[in-house]
Design an enzyme around this catalytic site. Structure first.
Site, PDB file in Angstrom:
ATOM      1  N   TYR A  23       0.834  -1.202   0.000  1.00  0.00           N
ATOM      2  CA  TYR A  23       0.000   0.000   0.000  1.00  0.00           C
ATOM      3  C   TYR A  23       0.874   1.260   0.000  1.00  0.00           C
ATOM      4  O   TYR A  23       0.635   2.209  -0.741  1.00  0.00           O
ATOM      5  CB  TYR A  23      -0.912  -0.010   1.225  1.00  0.00           C
ATOM      6  CG  TYR A  23      -1.982   1.054   1.169  1.00  0.00           C
ATOM      7  CD1 TYR A  23      -3.257   0.758   0.685  1.00  0.00           C
ATOM      8  CD2 TYR A  23      -1.725   2.364   1.589  1.00  0.00           C
ATOM      9  CE1 TYR A  23      -4.237   1.733   0.620  1.00  0.00           C
ATOM     10  CE2 TYR A  23      -2.694   3.341   1.522  1.00  0.00           C
ATOM     11  CZ  TYR A  23      -3.958   3.022   1.034  1.00  0.00           C
ATOM     12  OH  TYR A  23      -4.921   3.986   0.975  1.00  0.00           O
ATOM     13  N   PHE A  34      -7.162  19.401 -24.897  1.00  0.00           N
ATOM     14  CA  PHE A  34      -7.916  18.168 -25.120  1.00  0.00           C
ATOM     15  C   PHE A  34      -9.262  18.256 -24.382  1.00  0.00           C
ATOM     16  O   PHE A  34      -9.384  18.967 -23.387  1.00  0.00           O
ATOM     17  CB  PHE A  34      -7.104  16.955 -24.641  1.00  0.00           C
ATOM     18  CG  PHE A  34      -7.819  15.660 -24.916  1.00  0.00           C
ATOM     19  CD1 PHE A  34      -8.025  15.238 -26.218  1.00  0.00           C
ATOM     20  CD2 PHE A  34      -8.319  14.884 -23.882  1.00  0.00           C
ATOM     21  CE1 PHE A  34      -8.722  14.068 -26.482  1.00  0.00           C
ATOM     22  CE2 PHE A  34      -9.017  13.713 -24.137  1.00  0.00           C
ATOM     23  CZ  PHE A  34      -9.218  13.297 -25.438  1.00  0.00           C
ATOM     24  N   ASP A  35     -10.261  17.498 -24.867  1.00  0.00           N
ATOM     25  CA  ASP A  35     -11.634  17.586 -24.313  1.00  0.00           C
ATOM     26  C   ASP A  35     -11.697  17.442 -22.790  1.00  0.00           C
ATOM     27  O   ASP A  35     -12.411  18.182 -22.129  1.00  0.00           O
ATOM     28  CB  ASP A  35     -12.584  16.497 -24.823  1.00  0.00           C
ATOM     29  CG  ASP A  35     -12.335  16.046 -26.228  1.00  0.00           C
ATOM     30  OD1 ASP A  35     -11.494  16.639 -26.902  1.00  0.00           O
ATOM     31  OD2 ASP A  35     -13.006  15.099 -26.632  1.00  0.00           O
ATOM     32  N   ASP A  66       0.741  19.041 -21.145  1.00  0.00           N
ATOM     33  CA  ASP A  66      -0.123  17.861 -21.233  1.00  0.00           C
ATOM     34  C   ASP A  66       0.683  16.878 -22.087  1.00  0.00           C
ATOM     35  O   ASP A  66       0.845  17.054 -23.291  1.00  0.00           O
ATOM     36  CB  ASP A  66      -1.452  18.238 -21.883  1.00  0.00           C
ATOM     37  CG  ASP A  66      -2.339  17.022 -22.118  1.00  0.00           C
ATOM     38  OD1 ASP A  66      -1.844  15.883 -22.050  1.00  0.00           O
ATOM     39  OD2 ASP A  66      -3.536  17.212 -22.399  1.00  0.00           O
ATOM     40  N   ALA A  72       0.666  13.502 -22.918  1.00  0.00           N
ATOM     41  CA  ALA A  72       0.230  12.196 -23.419  1.00  0.00           C
ATOM     42  C   ALA A  72       1.131  11.645 -24.533  1.00  0.00           C
ATOM     43  O   ALA A  72       1.495  10.477 -24.533  1.00  0.00           O
ATOM     44  CB  ALA A  72      -1.216  12.289 -23.895  1.00  0.00           C
ATOM     45  N   LYS A 117      -0.847   6.486 -23.569  1.00  0.00           N
ATOM     46  CA  LYS A 117      -0.308   6.785 -24.909  1.00  0.00           C
ATOM     47  C   LYS A 117       1.197   6.505 -24.878  1.00  0.00           C
ATOM     48  O   LYS A 117       1.616   5.364 -25.014  1.00  0.00           O
ATOM     49  CB  LYS A 117      -0.598   8.238 -25.297  1.00  0.00           C
ATOM     50  CG  LYS A 117      -2.041   8.509 -25.684  1.00  0.00           C
ATOM     51  CD  LYS A 117      -2.899   8.796 -24.506  1.00  0.00           C
ATOM     52  CE  LYS A 117      -4.258   9.331 -24.883  1.00  0.00           C
ATOM     53  NZ  LYS A 117      -5.134   9.400 -23.688  1.00  0.00           N
ATOM     54  N   HIS A 174     -21.322  12.487 -27.542  1.00  0.00           N
ATOM     55  CA  HIS A 174     -20.921  11.572 -28.620  1.00  0.00           C
ATOM     56  C   HIS A 174     -20.720  10.134 -28.152  1.00  0.00           C
ATOM     57  O   HIS A 174     -20.910   9.195 -28.901  1.00  0.00           O
ATOM     58  CB  HIS A 174     -19.663  12.077 -29.327  1.00  0.00           C
ATOM     59  CG  HIS A 174     -18.480  12.214 -28.429  1.00  0.00           C
ATOM     60  ND1 HIS A 174     -18.401  13.162 -27.432  1.00  0.00           N
ATOM     61  CD2 HIS A 174     -17.339  11.502 -28.343  1.00  0.00           C
ATOM     62  CE1 HIS A 174     -17.260  13.029 -26.797  1.00  0.00           C
ATOM     63  NE2 HIS A 174     -16.595  12.031 -27.320  1.00  0.00           N
TER      64      HIS A 174
END
Ligand code: F0G
Length: 458
Positions: free
Chosen positions: A72, A124-125, A215, A217, A258, A450
């Site tokens: 843990y 990004f969204d 960001d 990714a 990614k 979507h």
């Protein structure tokens, strides 16, 4: 004779894929309410929905999983990952999270508040979602060239420094918790940001006292493009380039699904101990204790290895050449795509492909379904349904570009699969004049529609 190019790996484990008939697909897509998100994966032959969490791990990653420490607190896997992040990106502090949007949730909980503005390059969204959820505003400062699909520019992910400075001038420092630079920029087509731009953004940010967050990714793919396209970097290793990139950042959020080449995972990394401490509180609340934060020991071990592998030139060359191969085949057929081809996906310009479908009937959505019907290939709409409705007027927002994204999973498909995709697309292209009607919405969720929208044929 010069030897041809081939993949930098050989295959040790395989997973069968199944072809289907057009009749089967007609039934399945109808049952899925004409939404490819609702298809079962075994109804898909080649799955290009996303390159996120869909990659193949290496033998080294699998063997590292066997050594995962599931303690843990203070697991060795945590320290393996910490060492890997410090080696690759240089940050002394990091917090694991279960994926990228969780990293955003934790970091923004600590830093973003109501009324703030967060400038960046086509956020990004989920990033935008986490900013807007806090009643703050994401301001897009991407260069204009990014929005012209045919225009060739080596770094279409770049930030327009004039647009950025206008924001930094307009709002007081206290209202701008950070500038977010997305490397590579997914929303503008997997397009890279140049080292010069990163350097200039950081210099400008420093002048106004604003921290810079990457960001991250697809940070390794970004480094590959810098090596191939920017003067002065051809002789540098990817790891050297990545290190320099992160010397221009104060912190980073990462979706490890990614360029971490794992199926699940993410993290936040930073230079500031103060931000680390602040974010830790939210991490414990939302994700888990600081030394696992939503990841198992196995997963952290696999990611520690994945970060080292994704920053090897041979891996990146294989990956990006495959995406480029698909893009070039489509260009040969005369199909309009975003150029130059990005790092993780090929984006097809649906408005120039299906010129007879009215935009009110969701042009890129129509093309996505046509490609599925043609050959069982699943891409994703980056168009009006994704753009959602205006939160105030509730009218559809029509984005500047109606695209379909064909995202290529890492180390998963061969170029034979790329050929199938290209020819399937060409077959749709050849009958494009017969496609003139689209879909209407039968059900939609109030946001992020979507994913779950149900459509019917007009
Ligand atoms: N940032 C970028 C640039 C992304 O592309 C994504 C995810 C995230 C953040 C969020 O990370 O999914 O791990 O929570 N992009 C995926 C895609 C979903 O298909 O492009 P996540």
């Amino acid at each position: 004779m010069e030897l041809p190019f081939a993949e930098s790996y050989k295959i040790k484990m395989v997973e069968p894929v199944r072809r289907s008939t057009r009749e089967e697909r007609e039934i399945w897509i109808k049952e899925a309410s004409y939404n490819v998100f609702k298809l079962r994966s075994d109804q898909v032959y080649i799955d290009l929905l996303t390159d996120s969490g869909t990659g193949a791990m290496s033998d080294r990653q699998w063997s590292a999983m066997m050594l995962g420490d599931e303690s843990y607190a203070g697991a060795t896997s945590y320290f393996n990952l910490k060492e890997s992040i410090t080696t690759v990106m240089g940050f002394p502090y990091f917090i694991p999270t279960h994926q990228g949007r969780a990293a955003e949730n934790v970091l923004f909980s600590a830093l973003v508040k109501e009324g703030d503005v967060v400038p960046g390059n086509s956020h990004f969204d989920t990033t935008k979602g986490h900013i807007e959820f806090r009643r703050a505003k994401a301001i897009d400062c991407t260069i204009d060239e990014a929005f012209h699909t045919e225009l060739i520019h080596p770094f279409k992910g770049n930030i327009d420094l004039n647009k950025l400075e206008a924001v930094l001038k307009q709002y007081p420092k206290e209202k701008i918790p950070m500038i977010i630079v997305t490397v590579t920029c997914n929303s503008s087509g997997g397009q890279p940001v140049s080292m010069q731009n990163l350097r200039e953004v950081k210099a400008l940010a420093d002048r106004y006292g604003i921290p810079v967050c990457f960001d991250s990714a697809r940070f390794a793919e970004n480094a590959y493009f810098i090596k191939m396209r920017e003067e002065g970097y051809a002789g540098k290793t990817i790891k050297e380039i990545v290190k320099e990139m992160y010397s221009y950042a104060d912190m980073a959020t990462m979706s490890a699904k990614k360029d971490g080449i794992v199926n699940m995972g993410g993290f936040i990394a930073m230079n500031s101990e103060e931000i680390f401490r602040k974010a830790t509180v939210f991490n414990i609340m939302f994700e888990g204790y600081i030394t696992y934060g939503g990841m198992s020991g196995r997963d952290m071990n696999a990611l520690a290895v994945g970060l080292m592998e994704s920053t090897e030139f041979d891996y990146l060359e294989t990956r990006i050449k495959q995406v480029e191969y698909l893009g070039n085949r489509l260009i040969e057929f005369g199909i309009p795509i975003q150029r130059p081809v990005g790092g993780h996906a090929v984006f097809i310009d649906a408005s120039r492909f299906l010129t007879k479908v009215p935009r009110e009937q969701f042009i890129a959505w129509v093309l996505t379904i046509e490609l599925y019907l043609e050959a069982g290939i699943r891409g994703v709409e980056i168009g009006t349904l994704l753009a959602d409705r205006d939160p105030e007027t509730r009218e559809n927002r029509y984005p500047a570009l109606e695209m379909i994204r064909l995202a290529i999973p890492r180390r998963v498909y061969t170029n034979n699969h790329m050929d199938v995709i290209a020819v399937a697309m060409k077959n749709v292209w050849d009958r494009r004049d017969q496609i003139s009607t689209g879909y209407r919405i039968r059900y939609e969720a109030p946001i992020m529609r979507h994913f779950t929208v149900e459509m019917e044929k007009i």
